[in-house]
Design an enzyme around this catalytic site. Structure first.
Site, PDB file in Angstrom:
ATOM      1  CG  HIS A 172     -18.510  13.201   5.395  1.00 14.28           C
ATOM      2  ND1 HIS A 172     -19.183  14.360   5.093  1.00 14.28           N
ATOM      3  CD2 HIS A 172     -17.253  13.567   5.736  1.00 14.28           C
ATOM      4  CE1 HIS A 172     -18.346  15.387   5.256  1.00 14.28           C
ATOM      5  NE2 HIS A 172     -17.170  14.937   5.642  1.00 14.28           N
ATOM      6  CG  LEU A 176     -16.334  14.433   1.337  1.00 16.34           C
ATOM      7  CD1 LEU A 176     -17.174  13.736   2.389  1.00 16.34           C
ATOM      8  CD2 LEU A 176     -14.875  14.390   1.716  1.00 16.34           C
ATOM      9  CG  ASP A 193      -7.578  -5.197  -1.959  1.00 19.21           C
ATOM     10  OD1 ASP A 193      -8.788  -4.933  -1.920  1.00 19.21           O
ATOM     11  OD2 ASP A 193      -6.892  -5.106  -2.986  1.00 19.21           O
ATOM     12  N   GLY A 235       0.843  -1.198   0.000  1.00 16.42           N
ATOM     13  CA  GLY A 235       0.000   0.000   0.000  1.00 16.42           C
ATOM     14  C   GLY A 235       0.869   1.236   0.000  1.00 16.42           C
ATOM     15  CB  ALA A 236       2.170   3.356  -2.301  1.00 16.03           C
ATOM     16  N   GLY A 237      -0.463   4.601  -0.023  1.00 19.17           N
ATOM     17  CA  GLY A 237      -1.162   5.834   0.339  1.00 19.17           C
ATOM     18  C   GLY A 237      -0.304   6.556   1.364  1.00 19.17           C
ATOM     19  NE  ARG A 263     -16.190  14.078   9.273  1.00 23.51           N
ATOM     20  CZ  ARG A 263     -15.115  13.803   8.571  1.00 23.51           C
ATOM     21  NH1 ARG A 263     -14.738  12.555   8.391  1.00 23.51           N
ATOM     22  NH2 ARG A 263     -14.400  14.773   8.026  1.00 23.51           N
ATOM     23  NE  ARG A 279     -11.889   9.395   9.528  1.00 25.23           N
ATOM     24  CZ  ARG A 279     -11.844  10.447   8.713  1.00 25.23           C
ATOM     25  NH1 ARG A 279     -11.148  11.515   9.058  1.00 25.23           N
ATOM     26  NH2 ARG A 279     -12.498  10.453   7.579  1.00 25.23           N
ATOM     27  CD  GLU A 329     -10.436   4.460   5.492  1.00 27.49           C
ATOM     28  OE1 GLU A 329      -9.856   5.384   4.891  1.00 27.49           O
ATOM     29  OE2 GLU A 329     -11.634   4.163   5.318  1.00 27.49           O
ATOM     30  CG  HIS A 335     -16.136   9.812   4.686  1.00 24.75           C
ATOM     31  ND1 HIS A 335     -15.623  10.203   3.469  1.00 24.75           N
ATOM     32  CD2 HIS A 335     -15.387  10.435   5.626  1.00 24.75           C
ATOM     33  CE1 HIS A 335     -14.607  11.034   3.679  1.00 24.75           C
ATOM     34  NE2 HIS A 335     -14.428  11.182   4.976  1.00 24.75           N
ATOM     35  CD  GLU A 358     -16.044  17.707   9.805  1.00 25.45           C
ATOM     36  OE1 GLU A 358     -16.568  16.601   9.570  1.00 25.45           O
ATOM     37  OE2 GLU A 358     -15.393  17.943  10.823  1.00 25.45           O
ATOM     38  CG  PHE A 415     -12.095  19.877  10.218  1.00 28.14           C
ATOM     39  CD1 PHE A 415     -11.835  20.766   9.191  1.00 28.14           C
ATOM     40  CD2 PHE A 415     -12.294  18.539   9.900  1.00 28.14           C
ATOM     41  CE1 PHE A 415     -11.763  20.321   7.873  1.00 28.14           C
ATOM     42  CE2 PHE A 415     -12.228  18.084   8.588  1.00 28.14           C
ATOM     43  CZ  PHE A 415     -11.957  18.984   7.577  1.00 28.14           C
ATOM     44  CG  LEU A 459      -5.503  13.266   5.933  1.00 27.97           C
ATOM     45  CD1 LEU A 459      -5.273  14.632   5.272  1.00 27.97           C
ATOM     46  CD2 LEU A 459      -5.273  12.164   4.912  1.00 27.97           C
ATOM     47  CD  GLN A 490     -16.550   9.612   9.992  1.00 24.24           C
ATOM     48  OE1 GLN A 490     -15.608   9.894   9.259  1.00 24.24           O
ATOM     49  NE2 GLN A 490     -16.586   9.969  11.259  1.00 24.24           N
ATOM     50  CB  ALA A 532      -0.746   4.399   6.157  1.00 22.84           C
TER      51      ALA A 532
HETATM   52  C1  LIG Z   1     -13.198  11.962  -0.124  1.00 24.04           C
HETATM   53  C2  LIG Z   1     -12.422  11.772   1.151  1.00 24.04           C
HETATM   54  C3  LIG Z   1     -11.996  12.883   1.881  1.00 24.04           C
HETATM   55  C4  LIG Z   1     -11.269  12.725   3.045  1.00 24.04           C
HETATM   56  N1  LIG Z   1     -10.852  13.848   3.729  1.00 24.04           N
HETATM   57  C5  LIG Z   1     -10.106  13.688   4.843  1.00 24.04           C
HETATM   58  C6  LIG Z   1      -9.601  14.828   5.533  1.00 24.04           C
HETATM   59  O1  LIG Z   1      -9.820  15.967   5.128  1.00 24.04           O
HETATM   60  N2  LIG Z   1      -8.852  14.631   6.638  1.00 24.04           N
HETATM   61  C7  LIG Z   1      -8.569  13.377   7.098  1.00 24.04           C
HETATM   62  O2  LIG Z   1      -7.860  13.272   8.096  1.00 24.04           O
HETATM   63  N3  LIG Z   1      -9.017  12.288   6.459  1.00 24.04           N
HETATM   64  C8  LIG Z   1      -9.783  12.405   5.341  1.00 24.04           C
HETATM   65  N4  LIG Z   1     -10.239  11.287   4.687  1.00 24.04           N
HETATM   66  C9  LIG Z   1      -9.837   9.951   5.149  1.00 24.04           C
HETATM   67  C10 LIG Z   1      -8.431   9.638   4.711  1.00 24.04           C
HETATM   68  O3  LIG Z   1      -8.183  10.230   3.464  1.00 24.04           O
HETATM   69  C11 LIG Z   1      -8.139   8.167   4.560  1.00 24.04           C
HETATM   70  O4  LIG Z   1      -8.602   7.483   5.656  1.00 24.04           O
HETATM   71  C12 LIG Z   1      -6.660   7.934   4.450  1.00 24.04           C
HETATM   72  O5  LIG Z   1      -6.117   8.720   3.430  1.00 24.04           O
HETATM   73  C13 LIG Z   1      -6.327   6.489   4.199  1.00 24.04           C
HETATM   74  O6  LIG Z   1      -4.961   6.388   3.879  1.00 24.04           O
HETATM   75  P1  LIG Z   1      -4.229   5.001   3.773  1.00 24.04           P
HETATM   76  O7  LIG Z   1      -2.805   5.293   3.546  1.00 24.04           O
HETATM   77  O8  LIG Z   1      -4.576   4.179   4.936  1.00 24.04           O
HETATM   78  O9  LIG Z   1      -4.888   4.285   2.513  1.00 24.04           O
HETATM   79  P2  LIG Z   1      -5.017   4.685   0.982  1.00 24.04           P
HETATM   80  O10 LIG Z   1      -4.589   6.055   0.703  1.00 24.04           O
HETATM   81  O11 LIG Z   1      -6.386   4.284   0.584  1.00 24.04           O
HETATM   82  O12 LIG Z   1      -3.971   3.761   0.275  1.00 24.04           O
HETATM   83  C14 LIG Z   1      -4.147   2.380   0.120  1.00 24.04           C
HETATM   84  C15 LIG Z   1      -2.993   1.841  -0.673  1.00 24.04           C
HETATM   85  O13 LIG Z   1      -3.010   0.432  -0.659  1.00 24.04           O
HETATM   86  C16 LIG Z   1      -2.820  -0.044  -1.948  1.00 24.04           C
HETATM   87  N5  LIG Z   1      -3.443  -1.366  -2.034  1.00 24.04           N
HETATM   88  C17 LIG Z   1      -4.679  -1.712  -1.631  1.00 24.04           C
HETATM   89  N6  LIG Z   1      -4.891  -3.015  -1.864  1.00 24.04           N
HETATM   90  C18 LIG Z   1      -3.766  -3.500  -2.426  1.00 24.04           C
HETATM   91  C19 LIG Z   1      -3.369  -4.788  -2.901  1.00 24.04           C
HETATM   92  N7  LIG Z   1      -4.183  -5.836  -2.858  1.00 24.04           N
HETATM   93  N8  LIG Z   1      -2.132  -4.921  -3.431  1.00 24.04           N
HETATM   94  C20 LIG Z   1      -1.302  -3.867  -3.502  1.00 24.04           C
HETATM   95  N9  LIG Z   1      -1.625  -2.646  -3.071  1.00 24.04           N
HETATM   96  C21 LIG Z   1      -2.843  -2.474  -2.532  1.00 24.04           C
HETATM   97  C22 LIG Z   1      -3.429   0.977  -2.840  1.00 24.04           C
HETATM   98  O14 LIG Z   1      -2.879   0.898  -4.130  1.00 24.04           O
HETATM   99  C23 LIG Z   1      -3.008   2.241  -2.129  1.00 24.04           C
HETATM  100  O15 LIG Z   1      -1.710   2.593  -2.515  1.00 24.04           O
HETATM  101  C24 LIG Z   1     -10.974  11.435   3.514  1.00 24.04           C
HETATM  102  C25 LIG Z   1     -11.398  10.324   2.792  1.00 24.04           C
HETATM  103  C26 LIG Z   1     -12.125  10.479   1.641  1.00 24.04           C
HETATM  104  C27 LIG Z   1     -12.606   9.266   0.900  1.00 24.04           C
END
Ligand SMILES: Cc1cc2nc3c(=O)[nH]c(=O)nc-3n(C[C@H](O)[C@H](O)[C@H](O)COP(=O)(O)OP(=O)(O)OC[C@H]3O[C@@H](n4cnc5c(N)ncnc54)[C@H](O)[C@@H]3O)c2cc1C
Ligand code: SF4
Ligand code: SF4
Ligand code: FES
Lengths: 401, 562
Positions: free
Chosen positions: B231, B241, B210, B10-12, B275, B375, B364, B340, B244, B113, B381, B229, B14
């Site tokens: 929203h 969305l 996943d 995962g490359a979000g 929320r 939350r 997440e 959300h 907020e 917020f 974030l 949650q 986190a």
């Molecule tokens: C529209 C929206 C607005 C938001 N606004 C806010 C905000 O203002 N403030 C706040 O704090 N939070 C906000 N959130 C919540 C927050 O954005 C997310 O909870 C958070 O970014 C999740 O980050 P993450 O790194 O856990 O996962 P993600 O960013 O979802 O990354 C998941 C990663 O896992 C990888 N992955 C998944 N499955 C596999 C697999 N099987 N094999 C290989 N790779 C895989 C994906 O490619 C991706 O790189 C918002 C959420 C949404 C939907």
């Protein structure tokens, strides 16, 4: 529910067959997106249609494609909008009794990048390589403060425009310069470069600008075709960022590059100021020999003229230039010329350059009922930012976003 | 065969934060993502990120708001850590290049917020997640030499050694269908949430649970899965969305009778109550007939000065224009509560360690639990970054003292077989999308803002049936290059596992707390339910329920009002 005819460009490298058009009819409202239509096909008819997508709200940058000839995001292009593009897409009733569709939309992969499959292109091979080229990370001003860097609000808002880039590649798809010179660093990567050059926390503005000026595929390789501005779904306006890089490099940092890019640009500005129109015959000699009437006597000017004979001769033969214009340049009526000069005087006379962008629009909140004497967008003062020539730019920026 | 000290899936936010932290210690690191990292759904986060960085603010106040927001289900040790470390994390981001909004003095500026007692949300216009994600990716590009990136690789299985320790994963290169064993001394899951199990949702198509399902399948415990949650402000129709941040800037909510109804439900915080409270208020208005005919209420952003909206809420101006045909600077927009975020996930400790040795989780996908029953906006974030970093550091530290494991490359044959079986399925089953839609609509009907035993039981039966149908769903794509159909089949399986865990946990918790409102048990019941509901499986596909205690450090549960 209107019916649209969707023509998808399909290609599977493993099949050994050439790319082909795959036609589907979809029943969807005109305000549905092109991506909605593609996903409807994928969900209901053929799960093998290849397209990258995720957010469906124009933020993840996955779904760049060409729709009726124009690059953009499938998820924020409405069917009716794409269908309305005058693209001359033909429609031939394949079966008798076929309903006439509300519109025809051809969806192709983006250009300037190799196709991997269907609508999926190899962004790593082109786009991301170019991003890597511009040292795409902050090189911190030292010492790094214990708390945050203190930075003017305006600067942060300013670079937020290039920060708003979602790396979708739409601008790269149709960049004219890149088509001719695949080495061109290109619109997205140069917009990214501005994000650092415009960031007061970065320590290497000069080095970055020098690097991008001296590279023959750098900032002076852009031909001002505006395609990237039209393409960009986020209002990043890569060309405007490139022009800013040029102003920073040439005007602020006084970088005179070996490609003569800056001199060329200076020459054009001077010629337009003096003649009101471009004086083509003076352009090359001045760009190479020095930005004055005497430029043509510089040996470098002679050399470049000699080298350019193959294009000059046909131009003369086709009467695109004649001796009179070559010597005296174009003439425009005096009041017009005065107006041009006044513009120059006003802009060059400013103590500070006014740079507007997507977030700094120069628009004020509209008054409740606009007073009769205010023109246009309610500019605060005559010489305030909103009346600058940039206003046009700002307006077009918000339109294209 | 790739082998690394730390493998991050995962490359979000986190995952990228974990990779940078692990690499910092000198460990070898690989990061895998099924999409290019900047497409990860963190990119959609709009509003901002919380931290008590202002001298007048305190981490204790941030912690208390978070605990109250969580309806006292959050673990206070973890929340303390998150809130204490938040200010430094913001500064780290600022130094890495995030273009945070500045005040007139050039210092970092904040916005208000929901559920917060101070304006402590740091932001970049309304592209905060995008801006942070892209800056982290800049850092990954800078550190290409120390972090190996595998972009557009899909993880199908987590691997374990004979003692049950997680020691790698099997991944498929989407470009050519090739399968590889990735050996690693430690694996960090950072796969994001499971929003696509609902329809509509604010989450992107790739957010399919996943990581939650993969960990669950090898026996890891899931926690707080019932806490979903909704929203308060998502667009009618497509579920997009409206951040907020809009309410933070002053936007107000009205019912169809023109009444600012939050005055009834949260007289002090109004639109900026937490929320769950605002969503429940809206749903009550709608259910009692005071909504608009399209099942919505109105969000009035014209209360915010136009210039301010254009500068700092630009993205939702575009969303309003492109996806709803409304100019939000001139007229109210119709919204309703929509799925959300999932507060629950793979249970971890404060270092991100799951109940499976060698397996970490952050973001997440994980449940530390800092969000408990609900939350707060802009805390997610923060959660991804703080616990991403902590997991990365801890995993790298552990790896230092370990030999490199090695799984025979023949281990891929079973996955290969599985994929071949999917591709060669006889036609005639239901379509993947049809099953997915039914799942999404089911959860959105029965496991939403208001729930009861009957509805939940119905939902469970449907999920079990869909699981069965998914096994024979039709596959059209028989190729190897970008076969998104096969990936879709895997993802559907993951979503169904998540859905079942969610439903079972919601059935189990017989009280109302945070996002779980049971109309048949409308009160919070601290005597019996001040505890986490854990779900796990052991070999068989049958979820079992257990409990774990809530950690309370210094904030005793109180009645919650806004
Ligand atoms: C529209 C929206 C607005 C938001 N606004 C806010 C905000 O203002 N403030 C706040 O704090 N939070 C906000 N959130 C919540 C927050 O954005 C997310 O909870 C958070 O970014 C999740 O980050 P993450 O790194 O856990 O996962 P993600 O960013 O979802 O990354 C998941 C990663 O896992 C990888 N992955 C998944 N499955 C596999 C697999 N099987 N094999 C290989 N790779 C895989 C994906 O490619 C991706 O790189 C918002 C959420 C949404 C939907
Ligand atoms: S304006 Fe310049 S950068 Fe933009 S598309 Fe044209 S040539 Fe390329
Ligand atoms: S500049 Fe615009 S078109 Fe180009 S990659 Fe960025 S967002 Fe896409
Ligand atoms: S799907 Fe994300 S930009 Fe189109």
């Amino acid at each position: 529910m209107p019916q649209y005819l969707l023509k998808l460009r399909r290609y599977d490298p493993r099949s050994g067959e050439a790319a082909y058009w795959d036609e589907h009819r979809v029943d969807l409202g005109g305000r549905s997106s092109v991506l909605d239509a593609i996903l409807k096909v994928r969900d209901e008819v053929d799960g093998s249609v290849g397209i990258r997508c995720s957010c469906q709200q124009a933020i993840c940058g996955s779904c760049g494609v060409r729709m009726n000839g124009r690059p953009g995001l499938a998820c924020n292009t409405h069917l009716e909008e794409a269908a309305a593009r005058d693209f001359g897409v033909g429609w031939n009733p394949s079966e008798e009794g076929d309903e006439v569709p509300a519109g025809v939309i051809e969806v192709e992969p983006m250009g300037n990048m190799p196709v991997i499959r269907d609508l999926i292109v190899d962004m790593d091979a082109v786009h991301w390589k170019k991003i890597q080229r511009v040292s795409p990370y902050l090189i911190n001003q030292q010492p790094v403060p214990e708390r945050e860097y203190i930075v003017p609000h305006e600067n942060m808002v300013d670079i937020t425009q290039s920060m708003a880039c979602i790396q979708c590649g739409a601008c790269v798809s149709d960049c004219l310069s890149m088509e001719i010179d695949p080495g061109f660093i290109g619109p997205a990567a140069l917009a990214k470069a501005y994000r650092f050059v415009g960031d007061p926390r970065d320590a290497e503005h000069h080095e970055r600008l020098e690097d991008l000026s001296e590279d023959e595929h750098g900032i002076y390789d852009c031909t001002h075709c505006f395609n990237c501005i039209d393409a960009c779904p986020k209002g990043v306006d890569p060309m405007s960022q490139i022009m800013r890089l040029r102003r920073r490099a040439g005007t602020d940092e006084k970088i005179v590059d070996r490609n003569n890019g800056h001199r060329h640009e200076d020459t054009i500005a001077t010629l337009v100021r003096d003649y009101g129109l471009l004086h083509e015959a003076e352009m090359l000699p001045r760009s190479y020999g020095g930005n004055s009437w005497f430029g043509k006597f510089h040996p470098a000017a002679g050399q470049v003229l000699l080298r350019s004979l193959p294009s000059i001769v046909p131009a003369v033969l086709r009467r695109k230039v004649n001796i009179k214009i070559a010597v005296f340049g174009h003439k425009i009526p005096k009041p017009d010329l005065d107006a041009v000069k006044k513009l120059y005087a006003k802009i060059e006379g400013r103590e500070q350059r006014v740079e507007l962008n997507l977030y700094v629009s120069g628009f004020e909140d509209e008054p409740e009922a606009p007073p009769a004497e205010t023109h246009g967008t309610g500019a605060p003062q005559d010489d305030g930012p909103a009346t600058s020539p940039h206003e046009l730019e700002a307006a077009s920026e918000s339109e294209s976003s | 065969m790739p082998s690394h000290d730390v493998l991050i899936i995962g490359a979000g936010l986190a995952g990228q934060r974990a990779a940078l932290a692990a690499a910092q210690t000198g460990a070898t690191v690989a990061i895998i993502s099924k999409v290019h990292p900047v497409r990860s759904h963190s990119v959609a986060a709009a509003g901002g990120i919380n931290a008590a960085l202002n001298p007048e603010d305190t981490w204790e106040s941030h912690a208390f708001d978070t605990i109250k927001g969580s309806d006292y289900l959050g673990d206070q040790d973890a929340i303390e850590i998150m809130c204490r470390e938040a200010p430094n994390e913001i500064l780290w981001l600022e130094h890495a290049g995030v273009t945070f909004h500045r005040s007139e003095t050039g210092n970092l500026g904040t916005r208000a917020f929901g559920g917060a007692s101070a304006a402590r949300t740091y932001y970049v216009a309304d592209i905060t997640g995008h801006a942070i994600l892209h800056v982290l990716y800049e850092q990954l590009m800078k550190h290409s030499a120390t972090v190996d990136r595998f972009e557009e690789w899909f993880t199908t299985d987590l691997l374990q050694d004979d003692e049950g320790r997680c020691n790698g994963a099997i991944c498929r290169n989407l470009r050519n269908g090739e399968l590889q064993v990735f050996d690693a001394k430690a694996v960090i899951l950072a796969c994001g949430g499971a929003g696509q199990a609902y329809k509509p949702t604010t989450n992107g198509l790739i957010v399919t649970g996943d990581g939650i399902a993969q960990a669950y399948r090898i026996g890891a415990r899931l926690m707080d899965m019932e806490m979903i949650q909704y929203h308060p402000t998502t667009l009618a129709g497509n579920g997009l969305l409206i951040t907020e941040g809009a309410r933070g800037e002053g936007a107000q909510l009205f019912n169809a009778e023109g009444e600012r109804f939050m005055e009834k439900y949260a007289p002090n915080k109004l639109e900026l109550a937490s929320r769950d409270v605002v969503s429940r208020a809206e749903q009550t208005e709608i259910n009692e007939g005071r909504g608009f005919p399209d099942g919505t209420v109105a969000l009035d952003i014209t209360k915010v000065p136009r210039r301010r909206t254009l500068e700092s809420l630009r993205e939702i101006v575009n969303i309003g224009r492109d996806f709803a045909g409304v100019d939000i600077t001139r007229e109210p927009i119709h919204i309703h509560p929509g799925q959300h975020y999932i507060m629950g996930g793979v249970k971890t400790d404060i270092y991100g360690q799951t109940t499976i040795p060698g397996l970490y989780a952050a973001g997440e996908v994980a449940c530390v639990s800092v969000h408990g029953g609900n939350r707060l906006g802009a805390n997610s974030l923060l959660d991804t970054l703080i616990f991403g970093r902590r997991s990365g550091e801890h995993a790298a530290g552990q790896a230092l003292h370990m030999p490199m494991p090695s799984t025979p490359s023949t281990r891929v044959t079973s996955t290969e077989k599985e994929i071949r079986a999917i591709i060669n399925r006889p036609q005639g089953g239901r379509r993947l999308a049809a099953i997915k839609d039914e799942l999404g609509e089911t959860l959105n009907q029965y496991v939403a803002v208001f729930r009861d035993a009957d509805g939940l039981r119905t939902a469970h039966e449907i999920v079990r049936r869909l699981k069965e149908q998914a096994r024979s769903a039709t596959i059209d794509d028989h190729g190897t290059v970008f076969n998104q159909d096969v990936i879709g089949a895997f993802e559907l399986g993951y979503m169904l596992d998540c859905a079942e865990a969610i439903v079972v946990a919601a059935i189990e918790r017989k009280e109302s707390r945070g996002a779980q409102f049971r109309t048949d048990f409308p009160q919070r019941n601290d005597d019996e339910w001040l505890k986490h509901v854990d779900i796990s499986v052991n070999g068989e596909d049958v979820p079992t329920v257990s409990y774990s205690p809530v950690t309370i450090t210094r904030w005793e549960p109180q009645e919650r009002s806004y």
